[in-house]
Design a protein around this motif. Structure first.
Motif, short mmCIF file in Angstrom:
data_model
loop_
_atom_site.label_atom_id
_atom_site.label_comp_id
_atom_site.label_asym_id
_atom_site.label_seq_id
_atom_site.Cartn_x
_atom_site.Cartn_y
_atom_site.Cartn_z
N CYS A 124 0.82 -1.22 0.00
CA CYS A 124 0.00 0.00 0.00
C CYS A 124 0.85 1.27 0.00
O CYS A 124 0.32 2.38 0.08
N GLY A 125 2.17 1.13 -0.10
CA GLY A 125 3.05 2.29 -0.17
C GLY A 125 3.12 3.09 1.10
O GLY A 125 3.33 4.31 1.06
N ALA A 126 3.01 2.42 2.25
CA ALA A 126 2.95 3.13 3.54
C ALA A 126 4.26 3.85 3.87
O ALA A 126 4.25 4.96 4.37
N SER A 127 5.40 3.22 3.60
CA SER A 127 6.71 3.79 3.93
C SER A 127 6.77 4.29 5.37
O SER A 127 7.30 5.35 5.66
N SER A 128 6.24 3.48 6.29
CA SER A 128 6.18 3.89 7.69
C SER A 128 7.48 3.65 8.45
O SER A 128 7.62 4.09 9.59
N ASN A 129 8.42 2.94 7.84
CA ASN A 129 9.74 2.74 8.44
C ASN A 129 10.77 2.61 7.32
O ASN A 129 10.41 2.67 6.13
N LEU A 130 12.02 2.41 7.68
CA LEU A 130 13.08 2.38 6.67
C LEU A 130 12.93 1.20 5.72
O LEU A 130 13.22 1.31 4.53
N ILE A 131 12.47 0.06 6.24
CA ILE A 131 12.32 -1.12 5.39
C ILE A 131 11.29 -0.86 4.30
O ILE A 131 11.53 -1.12 3.11
N GLU A 132 10.13 -0.35 4.69
CA GLU A 132 9.08 -0.07 3.71
C GLU A 132 9.50 1.03 2.75
O GLU A 132 9.22 0.95 1.54
N ARG A 133 10.18 2.04 3.26
CA ARG A 133 10.63 3.14 2.40
C ARG A 133 11.68 2.65 1.40
O ARG A 133 11.63 2.99 0.21
N ALA A 134 12.64 1.85 1.87
CA ALA A 134 13.67 1.33 0.97
C ALA A 134 13.05 0.46 -0.12
O ALA A 134 13.45 0.53 -1.28
#
Length: 216
Positions: A124-134
């Protein structure tokens, strides 16, 4: 050789991550590593690895756990040839880390093991932490992303999220080892899965006997 991003999350399967890290570093590849808070708990439960301290201290701890004597900030060079790679660790909440930007070149990202929560966040493109953002960065830059989910049974939400990632070109590699190579110990099963990941990264290995073909 290029840098590989490795993320470890809070699913069972830490042994897969350990083996992949060991082999990438042995082969001279540089690893940019981050571990979620839940992943750190699972590492301690499954491997006895305790992750604590600042990023440099954590990298040093992990290199020792992996059996490397060299400091993670140095590469071992012998006769002009790079023997072992470098390990750099980033806090999972450090959204300002280099791997959060597409301007930093990396070859691929592997999330191993990958929890269903992380799968959901990426889908869902949350990018709520570094893992999701990376992972979001890797996707937008159209670089290879490999996720190794470990959950059973799968509900409809899990399957929808995995399909979303697959449709975006993500390699979904469930932690489902084969048995045609007649494994004799747990390490054989681990090596099979890690070998399949190395295949996708186009990194040579001899971790398992490849299927020779069978009779009809």
């Amino acid at each position: 050789m290029g840098d590989y991003i490795i993320a470890i999350t809070g699913a069972s399967g830490s042994a897969y991550a350990r083996r992949l890290l060991e082999l990438l570093i042995k082969k001279g590849h540089d690893v940019l590593l981050t571990i979620s808070n839940a992943g750190q708990i699972v590492l301690q439960e499954e491997l006895g690895w305790k992750v604590a301290g600042n990023p440099v201290q954590i990298a040093e701890q992990l290199m020792r756990y992996l059996g490397f004597a060299e400091l993670p900030t140095l590469s071992h060079v012998h006769n002009g040839k790079k023997i072992t790679g470098k390990l750099t660790y980033y806090d999972p909440q450090n959204i300002g880390a280099p791997i959060a930007s597409g301007s930093v070149p990396t070859k691929a990202m592997i999330i191993i093991p990958c929890s269903m929560g992380t799968i959901s966040g990426i889908a869902c493109g949350a990018s709520s932490n570094l893992i999701e953002r990376a992972a979001d960065v890797v996707l937008k830059e159209r670089r290879p992303l490999i996720v190794v989910p470990r959950e059973t049974p799968l509900n409809a939400i899990h399957l929808r999220n995995l399909l979303t990632l697959a449709e975006l070109g993500v390699h979904v590699v469930p932690a489902m080892p084969a048995f045609y190579h007649r494994p004799e110990k747990i390490q054989d099963l681990i090596d099979f899965m890690v070998g399949r990941i190395l295949n996708l990264l186009e990194i040579e290995h001899n971790l398992f006997q490849r299927w020779p073909g069978g009779s009809n």
